[in-house]
Write an enzyme that holds these catalytic residues in place. Structure first.
Site, short mmCIF file in Angstrom:
data_model
loop_
_atom_site.label_atom_id
_atom_site.label_comp_id
_atom_site.label_asym_id
_atom_site.label_seq_id
_atom_site.Cartn_x
_atom_site.Cartn_y
_atom_site.Cartn_z
N ALA A 78 0.85 -1.20 0.00
CA ALA A 78 0.00 0.00 0.00
C ALA A 78 0.88 1.24 0.00
O ALA A 78 1.99 1.23 0.53
CB ALA A 78 -0.92 0.00 1.22
N ASP A 79 0.36 2.30 -0.60
CA ASP A 79 1.08 3.57 -0.59
C ASP A 79 0.07 4.70 -0.70
O ASP A 79 -1.04 4.51 -1.20
CB ASP A 79 2.08 3.65 -1.74
CG ASP A 79 3.04 4.82 -1.55
OD1 ASP A 79 3.94 4.71 -0.68
OD2 ASP A 79 2.89 5.84 -2.24
N GLN A 80 0.48 5.86 -0.22
CA GLN A 80 -0.39 7.03 -0.28
C GLN A 80 0.42 8.25 -0.69
O GLN A 80 1.52 8.47 -0.17
CB GLN A 80 -1.06 7.27 1.07
CG GLN A 80 -2.07 8.41 1.08
CD GLN A 80 -2.70 8.57 2.46
OE1 GLN A 80 -2.03 9.00 3.39
NE2 GLN A 80 -3.96 8.20 2.58
N ALA A 115 -3.24 3.72 -2.72
CA ALA A 115 -3.16 2.57 -3.62
C ALA A 115 -2.90 1.29 -2.85
O ALA A 115 -2.22 1.30 -1.82
CB ALA A 115 -2.04 2.79 -4.64
#
Length: 202
Positions: A78-80, A115
């Site tokens: 996950a990434d932001q 994401a």
């Protein structure tokens, strides 16, 4: 009866406390194994500029990295990213950088692009990007300094210098989007994928 039907817990390629809490509250067992990748270097080398595209790439790269060391396991990355207009932000390096970010965001609306990617044996099985729009209220210099005094080093652990699930909520006038997206893990699309793989009882 258990909700999770998988033979092994999910692997979460993140050390984010917020993401771990989201999964735990949803009854998804997981092993947290952070991905040791150069996020900024990967983003710069990619040539990508759209915040959502960068978040999607980093989520996939995190999951793929951890997947290499855990064959057969389902790995969640996950990434932001944060965008103010066309400009992207990184996590602030120190208090001064955090204060600068807050000055720029104050009184304006920005976007969080969150994401997720699920990888097994190096193959991406699922990916999704969700957007939340955040309106930060106008802040005086004294309010910014008072906020940073209270949150301390936590200001440097998140892009935008805030955690909405904590004291960061005091900075906002409006929040438009899914709560889980704001926390950095678009949970509902992820649960839909897990159900499609017969990994959830509900």
């Amino acid at each position: 009866m258990t909700l999770w039907l998988g033979p092994q817990p999910l692997v979460l390629a993140s050390q984010s406390r917020a993401r771990q809490t989201v999964l735990a509250n949803a009854g998804i067992p997981f092993d947290a194994i952070p991905a040791d990748i150069d996020e900024r270097g990967i983003a710069e080398a990619s040539g990508l500029s759209a915040p959502g595209d960068i978040a999607a790439l980093l989520a996939q790269q995190k999951a793929a990295f951890v997947s290499n060391y855990h064959p057969g396991r389902l790995v969640l990355g996950a990434d932001q990213t944060l965008a103010l207009g066309a400009r992207g932000f990184n996590k602030p390096a120190d208090r001064a950088a955090a204060a600068k970010q807050l000055r720029e965001l104050a009184g304006r609306r920005h976007e969080l692009h969150s994401a997720v990617a699920v990888v097994r044996n190096g193959i991406t099985l699922f990916a999704d990007v969700a957007i939340a729009r955040m309106t930060m209220r106008p802040l005086t210099e004294a309010e910014i300094e008072a906020y940073l005094d209270v949150v301390g080093d936590k200001a440097t652990t998140s892009v935008g210098a805030y955690q909405i699930e904590g004291l960061g909520v005091h900075l906002f006038d409006g929040i438009h989007g899914d709560h889980f997206t704001i926390l950095g893990l678009p949970l509902l699309p992820l649960l839909g994928f897990l159900r499609s793989q017969n990994l959830l009882a509900v």
